[in-house]
Design an enzyme around this catalytic site. Structure first.
Site, mmCIF file in Angstrom:
data_model
loop_
_atom_site.group_PDB
_atom_site.id
_atom_site.type_symbol
_atom_site.label_atom_id
_atom_site.label_comp_id
_atom_site.label_asym_id
_atom_site.label_seq_id
_atom_site.Cartn_x
_atom_site.Cartn_y
_atom_site.Cartn_z
ATOM 1 N N CYS A 45 0.768 -1.136 0.030
ATOM 2 C CA CYS A 45 -0.038 -0.140 -0.066
ATOM 3 C C CYS A 45 0.761 1.198 -0.035
ATOM 4 O O CYS A 45 0.607 2.032 -0.819
ATOM 5 C CB CYS A 45 -0.754 0.148 1.006
ATOM 6 S SG CYS A 45 -1.846 1.463 1.370
ATOM 7 N N CYS A 104 -1.469 1.663 -3.108
ATOM 8 C CA CYS A 104 -2.514 2.753 -3.084
ATOM 9 C C CYS A 104 -1.853 3.922 -2.831
ATOM 10 O O CYS A 104 -2.401 5.122 -3.750
ATOM 11 C CB CYS A 104 -3.309 2.574 -1.609
ATOM 12 S SG CYS A 104 -3.423 0.998 -1.037
ATOM 13 N N LYS A 145 0.076 5.398 -6.000
ATOM 14 C CA LYS A 145 -1.072 5.187 -7.038
ATOM 15 C C LYS A 145 -1.733 6.553 -6.940
ATOM 16 O O LYS A 145 -1.944 7.160 -8.001
ATOM 17 C CB LYS A 145 -1.674 4.071 -6.930
ATOM 18 C CG LYS A 145 -2.955 3.661 -7.783
ATOM 19 C CD LYS A 145 -4.342 3.962 -7.463
ATOM 20 C CE LYS A 145 -4.743 3.823 -6.136
ATOM 21 N NZ LYS A 145 -5.402 2.710 -6.026
ATOM 22 N N TYR A 176 -9.238 -3.037 -11.359
ATOM 23 C CA TYR A 176 -9.100 -1.568 -10.997
ATOM 24 C C TYR A 176 -7.805 -1.101 -11.134
ATOM 25 O O TYR A 176 -7.324 0.154 -11.500
ATOM 26 C CB TYR A 176 -9.485 -1.526 -9.516
ATOM 27 C CG TYR A 176 -8.569 -1.990 -8.396
ATOM 28 C CD1 TYR A 176 -7.650 -1.042 -7.865
ATOM 29 C CD2 TYR A 176 -8.474 -3.128 -8.007
ATOM 30 C CE1 TYR A 176 -6.670 -1.499 -6.770
ATOM 31 C CE2 TYR A 176 -7.628 -3.788 -7.119
ATOM 32 C CZ TYR A 176 -6.812 -2.813 -6.372
ATOM 33 O OH TYR A 176 -5.839 -3.190 -5.396
ATOM 34 N N GLU A 223 -6.881 2.142 -13.362
ATOM 35 C CA GLU A 223 -6.466 3.187 -12.538
ATOM 36 C C GLU A 223 -5.126 3.602 -13.477
ATOM 37 O O GLU A 223 -4.910 4.785 -13.718
ATOM 38 C CB GLU A 223 -6.065 2.930 -11.461
ATOM 39 C CG GLU A 223 -7.383 2.947 -10.412
ATOM 40 C CD GLU A 223 -7.270 2.366 -8.921
ATOM 41 O OE1 GLU A 223 -8.109 2.358 -8.096
ATOM 42 O OE2 GLU A 223 -5.833 1.776 -8.851
ATOM 43 N N HIS A 238 -27.177 21.123 -1.178
ATOM 44 C CA HIS A 238 -27.407 21.541 -2.533
ATOM 45 C C HIS A 238 -26.414 22.595 -2.700
ATOM 46 O O HIS A 238 -26.303 23.454 -1.690
ATOM 47 C CB HIS A 238 -28.756 22.173 -2.673
ATOM 48 C CG HIS A 238 -28.986 22.527 -4.234
ATOM 49 N ND1 HIS A 238 -29.165 21.591 -5.304
ATOM 50 C CD2 HIS A 238 -29.337 23.610 -4.631
ATOM 51 C CE1 HIS A 238 -29.407 22.213 -6.066
ATOM 52 N NE2 HIS A 238 -29.407 23.461 -6.085
ATOM 53 N N GLU A 251 -26.256 14.894 -3.532
ATOM 54 C CA GLU A 251 -27.700 15.127 -3.017
ATOM 55 C C GLU A 251 -28.544 14.166 -3.866
ATOM 56 O O GLU A 251 -29.693 13.880 -3.375
ATOM 57 C CB GLU A 251 -28.036 16.681 -3.363
ATOM 58 C CG GLU A 251 -28.039 17.102 -4.492
ATOM 59 C CD GLU A 251 -28.476 18.209 -4.679
ATOM 60 O OE1 GLU A 251 -29.501 18.860 -4.361
ATOM 61 O OE2 GLU A 251 -27.718 19.386 -5.234
HETATM 62 C C1 LIG Z 1 -1.066 -0.936 -7.643
HETATM 63 C C2 LIG Z 1 -1.959 -1.132 -6.561
HETATM 64 C C3 LIG Z 1 -2.933 -0.297 -5.992
HETATM 65 C C4 LIG Z 1 -3.481 -0.440 -5.005
HETATM 66 N N1 LIG Z 1 -4.466 0.595 -4.507
HETATM 67 C C5 LIG Z 1 -5.245 0.185 -3.384
HETATM 68 C C6 LIG Z 1 -6.402 1.314 -2.753
HETATM 69 O O1 LIG Z 1 -6.359 2.047 -3.555
HETATM 70 N N2 LIG Z 1 -6.856 0.741 -1.741
HETATM 71 C C7 LIG Z 1 -6.808 -0.309 -1.072
HETATM 72 O O2 LIG Z 1 -7.483 -0.448 -0.059
HETATM 73 N N3 LIG Z 1 -5.893 -1.095 -1.589
HETATM 74 C C8 LIG Z 1 -5.134 -0.991 -2.360
HETATM 75 N N4 LIG Z 1 -4.207 -1.941 -2.926
HETATM 76 C C9 LIG Z 1 -4.216 -3.217 -2.176
HETATM 77 C C10 LIG Z 1 -3.491 -3.067 -0.889
HETATM 78 O O3 LIG Z 1 -1.846 -2.528 -1.300
HETATM 79 C C11 LIG Z 1 -3.186 -4.297 -0.251
HETATM 80 O O4 LIG Z 1 -4.402 -5.011 -0.119
HETATM 81 C C12 LIG Z 1 -2.497 -4.181 1.191
HETATM 82 O O5 LIG Z 1 -1.182 -3.812 0.910
HETATM 83 C C13 LIG Z 1 -2.435 -5.584 1.598
HETATM 84 O O6 LIG Z 1 -1.671 -5.563 2.983
HETATM 85 P P1 LIG Z 1 -0.816 -6.768 3.581
HETATM 86 O O7 LIG Z 1 -0.484 -6.483 4.874
HETATM 87 O O8 LIG Z 1 -1.741 -7.816 3.332
HETATM 88 O O9 LIG Z 1 0.437 -7.181 2.538
HETATM 89 P P2 LIG Z 1 1.461 -6.052 1.920
HETATM 90 O O10 LIG Z 1 1.050 -4.775 2.086
HETATM 91 O O11 LIG Z 1 1.646 -6.321 0.589
HETATM 92 O O12 LIG Z 1 2.850 -6.299 2.804
HETATM 93 C C14 LIG Z 1 3.203 -7.396 2.662
HETATM 94 C C15 LIG Z 1 4.749 -7.319 3.089
HETATM 95 O O13 LIG Z 1 5.399 -8.468 3.414
HETATM 96 C C16 LIG Z 1 6.731 -8.369 2.983
HETATM 97 N N5 LIG Z 1 7.072 -9.935 2.806
HETATM 98 C C17 LIG Z 1 6.593 -10.793 1.869
HETATM 99 N N6 LIG Z 1 7.318 -11.969 2.126
HETATM 100 C C18 LIG Z 1 7.972 -11.723 3.334
HETATM 101 C C19 LIG Z 1 9.151 -12.809 3.694
HETATM 102 N N7 LIG Z 1 9.222 -13.955 3.580
HETATM 103 N N8 LIG Z 1 9.785 -12.161 4.792
HETATM 104 C C20 LIG Z 1 9.762 -10.880 5.083
HETATM 105 N N9 LIG Z 1 9.014 -10.022 4.532
HETATM 106 C C21 LIG Z 1 8.295 -10.418 3.717
HETATM 107 C C22 LIG Z 1 6.615 -7.742 1.520
HETATM 108 O O14 LIG Z 1 7.878 -7.119 1.147
HETATM 109 C C23 LIG Z 1 5.398 -6.711 1.921
HETATM 110 O O15 LIG Z 1 6.171 -5.583 2.361
HETATM 111 C C24 LIG Z 1 -3.381 -1.689 -4.214
HETATM 112 C C25 LIG Z 1 -2.498 -2.702 -4.619
HETATM 113 C C26 LIG Z 1 -1.790 -2.445 -5.595
HETATM 114 C C27 LIG Z 1 -0.842 -3.363 -6.067
#
Ligand SMILES: Cc1cc2nc3c(=O)[nH]c(=O)nc-3n(C[C@H](O)[C@H](O)[C@H](O)COP(=O)(O)OP(=O)(O)OC[C@H]3O[C@@H](n4cnc5c(N)ncnc54)[C@H](O)[C@@H]3O)c2cc1C
Length: 460
Positions: free
Chosen positions: A43, A48, A51, A179, A183, A437, A442
């Site tokens: 994110c 997010c 983006k 999406y 986007e 309004h 609205e």
């Molecule tokens: C281009 C794009 C736009 C988006 N826009 C939106 C939006 O507008 N609104 C919205 O709500 N959501 C949006 N999302 C989705 C949102 O980013 C995800 O749903 C959210 O980040 C999920 O969080 P998470 O904690 O599950 O995983 P992540 O945020 O992906 O975090 C996982 C982390 O784990 C780390 N990791 C993975 N494996 C290991 C390992 N073995 N050891 C150590 N670290 C590791 C990764 O490096 C990463 O930092 C978007 C996603 C993308 C790709």
């Protein structure tokens, strides 16, 4: 607990992992987080936030164009991609530092390396160290997928790389109809690229209300984005810096940049999950119960790695609920049934609740209230655009089961409408609300005439 080095080891410092770690630490747990890339996760680093910054950048074009009708003469404008990317990167670095500081202040230890599960109570770090932990939280998120392999796929980029292109491509081909695809179509088009979207299905934005899908497509095309459906890229060749994409309909397309936004898959591979006995669900993510507990009692999972609803606020809510459940003595399940969602395309979409199609399957009677109108702003700008506002109502209870908006500010409007829909507001409650309004929203409280009413046919 003293047999363990920590009470909680979180693998992944993204939206879900960071929230879970901080709240668990505030509940008194000794917490360690491993992050292999950058704290903040998808994110903050490549989802997010960056983006939305690019979306803001892309929308200035419309403002410059619309200004003339309001009496402004704007000197010839120009856009500089490297400036935007550098400023965006500065902000992302600031946010990453803020996340890191917040975790530190809460007493969480961060290890900047990859971690995997060694067994139900042990995490193995990339540097060879092993950490014994009472509980493991898998919060590793997801990663872009490219679909079926095709020749030349190595020439395509995903959203990860789109944030770091050295220059703005002149001609962009985006495969995908979700999406992220739309986007980036809006971003590139707004910044001045020539954009084509190609999608294998019959229409873009699968899963959204059919009228929303149609409306977005028509409006996007008016803004110059070409949309091809029922077709895919079958091969990509590179020649002299240009990319030649072959389509399944026999046509060929030339671009400087081919982006695949064909979905994301949970990061479950090579994490030691199978060996530890963690079950994987049919959706490809870690199988969890309503408290995010996996098939191994000491291992939990939250966020995109569980592939439930892949959005940041959902990952955050799941992480928080996990920490309250395991470390706060307050078992908390997350309700995934009413999640507002947005598409920051041009035009923008905001939606919560059931689509018309889903409602008609579920309810004995479904009432539809819809308005399609030219926004007031377009009166002087002359822009050829319309707004769609649609309420889906359970005809038996009068409850508003779905709210769908396409147009400027749709996401902001739906966030507020989501309060009412989540509380179970009826159409009569919407009607009783005084309009504000002149606004676009609205329309939500002035939709007096039912557009359609459907009675579910009894099963044969
Ligand atoms: C281009 C794009 C736009 C988006 N826009 C939106 C939006 O507008 N609104 C919205 O709500 N959501 C949006 N999302 C989705 C949102 O980013 C995800 O749903 C959210 O980040 C999920 O969080 P998470 O904690 O599950 O995983 P992540 O945020 O992906 O975090 C996982 C982390 O784990 C780390 N990791 C993975 N494996 C290991 C390992 N073995 N050891 C150590 N670290 C590791 C990764 O490096 C990463 O930092 C978007 C996603 C993308 C790709």
């Amino acid at each position: 607990m003293s047999d363990y080095d920590v009470d909680l080891f979180v693998i992944g410092g993204g939206s879900g992992g960071v929230r879970a770690a901080r709240v668990a630490a505030q509940h008194g747990a000794r917490v360690m987080v491993a992050e292999e890339y950058r704290v903040g996760g998808t994110c903050v680093i490549r989802g997010c936030v960056p983006k939305k910054l690019l979306v803001y950048a892309s929308r200035f074009r419309g403002e410059f164009e619309d200004a003339a009708g309001y009496g402004w003469s704007v000197p010839q404008w120009s856009f500089d991609w490297p400036t935007l990317i550098a400023n965006k990167d500065k902000e992302i670095a600031r946010l990453e530092a803020a996340y890191t500081m917040t975790l530190g202040k809460a007493g969480v230890t961060i290890v900047k390396q990859r971690a995997v599960v060694a067994d139900s109570h042990t995490v193995q770090l990339a540097d060879g160290k092993r950490v014994r932990t009472a509980t493991v939280l898998i919060a590793t998120g997801g990663a872009p997928t490219y679909g079926d392999p095709i020749p030349g796929i190595e020439h395509a980029i995903s959203s990860n790389e789109a944030f770091h292109l050295p220059r703005l491509p002149q001609h962009v081909l985006i495969q995908g109809g979700g999406y992220i695809a739309l986007e980036f179509a809006g971003i590139f088009a707004g910044l001045g690229s020539n954009v084509t979207v190609i999608y294998r299905g019959d229409n873009i934005l699968r899963g959204f209300d059919d009228e929303v899908r149609h409306h977005v497509r028509v409006d996007m095309e008016k803004r110059g984005v070409k949309v091809i459906t029922g077709c895919t890229v079958t091969a990509i060749e590179k020649n002299g810096g240009r990319l030649f994409a072959r389509f399944s309909n026999g046509f060929q397309h030339t671009a400087d940049c081919v982006m695949f936004a064909t979905g994301r898959a949970p990061n479950v591979d090579r994490l030691g999950l199978k060996e530890a006995g963690v079950a994987i669900a049919n959706n490809g993510g870690v199988a969890v119960d309503e408290y995010s507990r996996s098939s191994v009692p000491s291992i939990y999972a939250v966020g995109d790695v569980t592939n439930r609803v892949n959005l940041t606020p959902v990952a955050v809510r799941e992480g928080h609920a996990f920490a309250d459940t395991v470390f706060g003595g307050k078992p908390t399940a997350v309700d995934h049934s009413k999640v507002p969602t947005a598409v920051f395309s041009d035009p923008e979409v905001g939606a919560i609740g059931l689509t018309e199609g889903r409602a008609r399957q579920r309810f004995a009677r479904t009432d539809i209230y819809r308005a399609m109108f030219r926004p007031l702003k377009a009166a002087l700008s002359g822009r050829d655009t319309t707004v769609l506002v649609k309420l889906v109502v359970d005809g038996m209870t009068d409850r508003v089961a779905g709210c769908h908006i396409v147009g400027e500010g749709a996401a902001e409007m739906v966030q507020m409408a989501a309060v009412a829909v989540t509380m179970g507001a009826t159409k009569a409650d919407f009607d009783a609300t005084m309009a504000l309004h002149p606004t676009t929203s609205e329309e939500l409280v002035t939709l007096r005439t039912r557009t359609a009413s459907y009675v579910r046919q009894a099963a044969e």
